[in-house]
Design an enzyme around this catalytic site. Structure first.
Site, mmCIF file in Angstrom:
data_model
loop_
_atom_site.group_PDB
_atom_site.id
_atom_site.type_symbol
_atom_site.label_atom_id
_atom_site.label_comp_id
_atom_site.label_asym_id
_atom_site.label_seq_id
_atom_site.Cartn_x
_atom_site.Cartn_y
_atom_site.Cartn_z
ATOM 1 N N LYS A 173 0.886 -1.177 0.000
ATOM 2 C CA LYS A 173 0.000 0.000 0.000
ATOM 3 C C LYS A 173 0.917 1.217 0.000
ATOM 4 O O LYS A 173 1.374 1.678 1.044
ATOM 5 C CB LYS A 173 -0.886 -0.023 1.243
ATOM 6 N N SER A 226 5.232 8.476 9.394
ATOM 7 C CA SER A 226 5.404 9.393 10.519
ATOM 8 C C SER A 226 5.160 8.661 11.845
ATOM 9 O O SER A 226 4.485 7.625 11.875
ATOM 10 C CB SER A 226 4.433 10.559 10.381
ATOM 11 N N CYS A 281 13.931 10.790 5.900
ATOM 12 C CA CYS A 281 13.893 10.474 7.327
ATOM 13 C C CYS A 281 15.284 10.499 7.931
ATOM 14 O O CYS A 281 15.438 10.514 9.144
ATOM 15 C CB CYS A 281 13.267 9.111 7.546
HETATM 16 P P1 NAD Z 1 2.523 9.285 6.783
HETATM 17 O O1 NAD Z 1 2.662 8.693 8.128
HETATM 18 O O2 NAD Z 1 1.593 10.426 6.600
HETATM 19 O O3 NAD Z 1 2.045 8.158 5.739
HETATM 20 C C1 NAD Z 1 2.665 6.904 5.666
HETATM 21 C C2 NAD Z 1 1.649 5.880 5.176
HETATM 22 O O4 NAD Z 1 0.565 5.823 6.099
HETATM 23 C C3 NAD Z 1 1.058 6.221 3.818
HETATM 24 O O5 NAD Z 1 0.936 5.050 3.068
HETATM 25 C C4 NAD Z 1 -0.296 6.814 4.169
HETATM 26 O O6 NAD Z 1 -1.276 6.566 3.181
HETATM 27 C C5 NAD Z 1 -0.660 6.100 5.456
HETATM 28 N N1 NAD Z 1 -1.461 6.947 6.351
HETATM 29 C C6 NAD Z 1 -1.440 8.301 6.438
HETATM 30 N N2 NAD Z 1 -2.301 8.718 7.390
HETATM 31 C C7 NAD Z 1 -2.872 7.618 7.915
HETATM 32 C C8 NAD Z 1 -3.839 7.401 8.951
HETATM 33 N N3 NAD Z 1 -4.392 8.416 9.619
HETATM 34 N N4 NAD Z 1 -4.187 6.136 9.242
HETATM 35 C C9 NAD Z 1 -3.635 5.093 8.582
HETATM 36 N N5 NAD Z 1 -2.722 5.249 7.587
HETATM 37 C C10 NAD Z 1 -2.341 6.486 7.260
HETATM 38 O O7 NAD Z 1 3.996 9.666 6.288
HETATM 39 P P2 NAD Z 1 4.414 10.458 4.968
HETATM 40 O O8 NAD Z 1 4.043 11.898 5.135
HETATM 41 O O9 NAD Z 1 3.960 9.753 3.756
HETATM 42 O O10 NAD Z 1 6.003 10.301 5.037
HETATM 43 C C11 NAD Z 1 6.825 11.129 5.793
HETATM 44 C C12 NAD Z 1 7.106 10.557 7.173
HETATM 45 O O11 NAD Z 1 7.688 9.264 7.044
HETATM 46 C C13 NAD Z 1 8.108 11.368 7.965
HETATM 47 O O12 NAD Z 1 7.667 11.422 9.304
HETATM 48 C C14 NAD Z 1 9.394 10.577 7.854
HETATM 49 O O13 NAD Z 1 10.319 10.770 8.903
HETATM 50 C C15 NAD Z 1 8.862 9.193 7.855
HETATM 51 N N6 NAD Z 1 9.817 8.261 7.271
HETATM 52 C C16 NAD Z 1 10.500 7.442 8.139
HETATM 53 C C17 NAD Z 1 11.438 6.573 7.635
HETATM 54 C C18 NAD Z 1 12.208 5.667 8.553
HETATM 55 O O14 NAD Z 1 12.926 4.836 8.066
HETATM 56 N N7 NAD Z 1 12.083 5.787 9.867
HETATM 57 C C19 NAD Z 1 11.695 6.512 6.250
HETATM 58 C C20 NAD Z 1 10.978 7.353 5.406
HETATM 59 C C21 NAD Z 1 10.037 8.230 5.937
#
Ligand code: NAD
Length: 498
Positions: A173, A226, A281
């Protein structure tokens, strides 16, 4: 207008979605396509296809699985430029950065090609008289991967090569913001000869994620995104009985000790702070200058930032592209005002940075630097995830390390110094999952595992490397005795060695 949909059972889904999302070109701000949003029914279809495929895929020989991975690797390499182009179109990052993400993802595919070696177990002869023991690792079943917008190819590639190599089937997804790369990847798997249903893609938002978390036929979930959503996925997935690894957000500190090479440190801070517009990240978001070098370091950082070329990702001149969406750009920019309100100095204001060849509607924000940031300010306590570098001053090494360790996030950190003893101490004392010494973005290679500590990881298994193999398999230990003449008769005692 392109239309992006699901990939289920080896082909594009041909149904009618009830809900859709817009896909943007961040460099123009224009909507370029629509992506279908899955409901529970489409998730059911994908999981059913994956469950069916798992029954046979788990029995496919290691040699054949490795051959399929090699074929996928060749195809993905041949289509790397196309994949990178799709990423730039929907994410906005510059072409070289998109190509770099594909290359790093491919390294995990290459690691997974060694699956016959990686799945070797142990064997002990004669653990008791005429009794042998051996360990094997078996796939867990249907695995789901839920991934963020910032690496639409690399982060899924942290997951599915190993999951599939281990004999699982996979439902991806991806982020709804840049969904197209996942479909090119799916078609390459089909071309590589992966049986239908082993790799599926479900597009969508929270509704699809919730359906995944509740689905009783999904055994394990890998999540990257996140921190609040990582926590949510971990809590709900484990409550539903699944194995979950959920990687969250970050606040990565770069500690610069007074003896460091300040030109090297300034180059590193600018590269790691503004590469991919800070939407990594592992980006450096907080520079901790240990007294007395703060003023000198910030002057060097400012010089370099002034020369950064911001523009469309498709323009070869650009070093930094736009942010992913308009609301995200506005949120990132809001930290410049709040930082100043709370007492920071705006050393570089990215809102006035020139944009070369960019359309006015694009989601632009140039590189910004906030100086004299303190730990109470929201620009420090929040993950900004954009091109804003905060500079903090620390009076001593000890206070710099305290700052790093007091932060709830624990993804990456780096120390810049020429003192081997100080570096060694920092490596030992930092409560952080990935540490760099004079390396600002210490992303582990595919054969090590990637992951943070504290609020940057829920669960206890990092991705790829040995921990990735462990996450996607269950261990089994077999104890066997083949009939021999020494029948001992019935014995109700606990089996012990005598
Ligand atoms: P996000 O958390 O908004 O989304 C990640 C995934 O979760 C997506 O597929 C999204 O569709 C889904 N999602 C979003 N809101 C949701 C909800 N309320 N309920 C269920 N699923 C939901 O993150 P983003 O904005 O796409 O990416 C950026 C974030 O990812 C930053 O915080 C970054 O630090 C983090 N990140 C972490 C790593 C790591 O290795 N730790 C790597 C890359 C990105």
């Amino acid at each position: 207008m392109k239309h992006v949909s699901h990939w289920i059972g080896g082909k594009p889904w041909d149904g009618e979605a009830e809900r859709h999302g817009d896909v943007y070109d961040p460099a123009t701000g224009q909507v370029t396509g629509q992506v279908d949003f899955a409901g529970p029914a489409e998730v059911d279809l994908a999981v059913a296809a994956a469950r069916d495929a798992f029954r046979t895929w788990r029995r496919v020989s290691l040699a054949k699985r490795a051959t399929t991975l090699f074929a996928f690797r060749e195809l993905a390499r041949d289509h790397a430029t196309e994949l990178a182009k799709l990423i730039t179109e929907e994410h906005g990052k510059v072409a070289s950065d998109a190509a770099g993400e594909v290359a790093r993802g491919l390294e995990v595919v290459e690691f997974a090609c060694g699956i016959p070696h990686l799945l070797k177990g142990g064997y002990s002869e004669n653990v008791s008289t005429n009794v042998d023991s051996y360990s094997i690792r078996q796939p867990v079943g249907v695995v789901a991967g839920i991934t963020p917008f910032n690496f639409p190819a690399m982060v899924p590639m942290w997951m599915f090569p190993l999951a599939i190599a281990c004999g699982n089937s996979f439902v991806l997804k991806p982020s709804e913001k840049d969904p197209s790369a996942s479909l090119l990847i799916a078609s390459l798997w089909a071309e590589a000869g992966l049986p239908d249903g082993v790799f599926n893609v479900i597009q969508g938002d929270k509704v699809a994620v919730d359906a995944i978390l509740q689905h009783q036929d999904i055994a394990a979930v890998s999540f990257v995104g996140s921190t609040p959503i990582a926590r949510y996925v971990y809590e709900n997935g484990t409550r539903a009985g699944k194995r979950v690894q959920a990687l969250g957000g970050a606040k990565n500190h770069m500690v610069v000790l007074p003896d460091a090479d300040l030109d090297l440190a300034a180059d590193a801070a600018v590269s790691a702070g503004f590469g991919s517009a800070g939407e990594r990240c592992m980006a450096i978001s907080a520079v901790v200058a240990v007294d007395p070098i703060g003023d000198e370091l910030i002057a060097k950082i400012k010089d370099r930032v002034a020369n950064l070329r911001v523009g469309p990702g498709t323009d070869e001149r650009s070093e930094m592209g736009p942010l992913v969406t308009g609301p995200h750009r506005d949120r990132v920019a809001s930290y410049l005002d709040s930082g100043v309100r709370e007492g920071a100095t705006l050393a570089v204001d990215g809102r006035v940075h020139p944009v070369i060849g960019g359309e006015p509607g694009g989601f632009w924000l140039g590189p910004s630097v906030l100086d004299h940031v303190t730990p109470q300010m929201s620009c420090y306590t929040d993950e900004i995830f954009g091109p804003v570098l905060s500079v903090l001053r620390a009076p001593s090494y000890e206070e710099a390390v305290d700052l790093v360790n007091s932060n709830p996030a624990g993804n990456g950190t780096a120390v810049f110094t020429n003192d081997g003893g100080a570096a060694r101490r920092f490596v030992s004392e930092a409560e952080i999952g990935m540490v760099g010494v004079n390396v600002p973005i210490p992303v582990p290679m595919a054969y090590y595992s990637f992951g943070g500590w504290k609020a940057s990881l829920f669960g206890d298994t990092h991705v790829h490397g040995t921990e990735g193999i462990h996450f996607y398999t269950r261990g089994k230990v077999v104890t066997s005795r083949w009939l021999d003449p020494s029948h001992g008769g019935v014995n109700l005692g606990f089996p012990v060695n005598t």
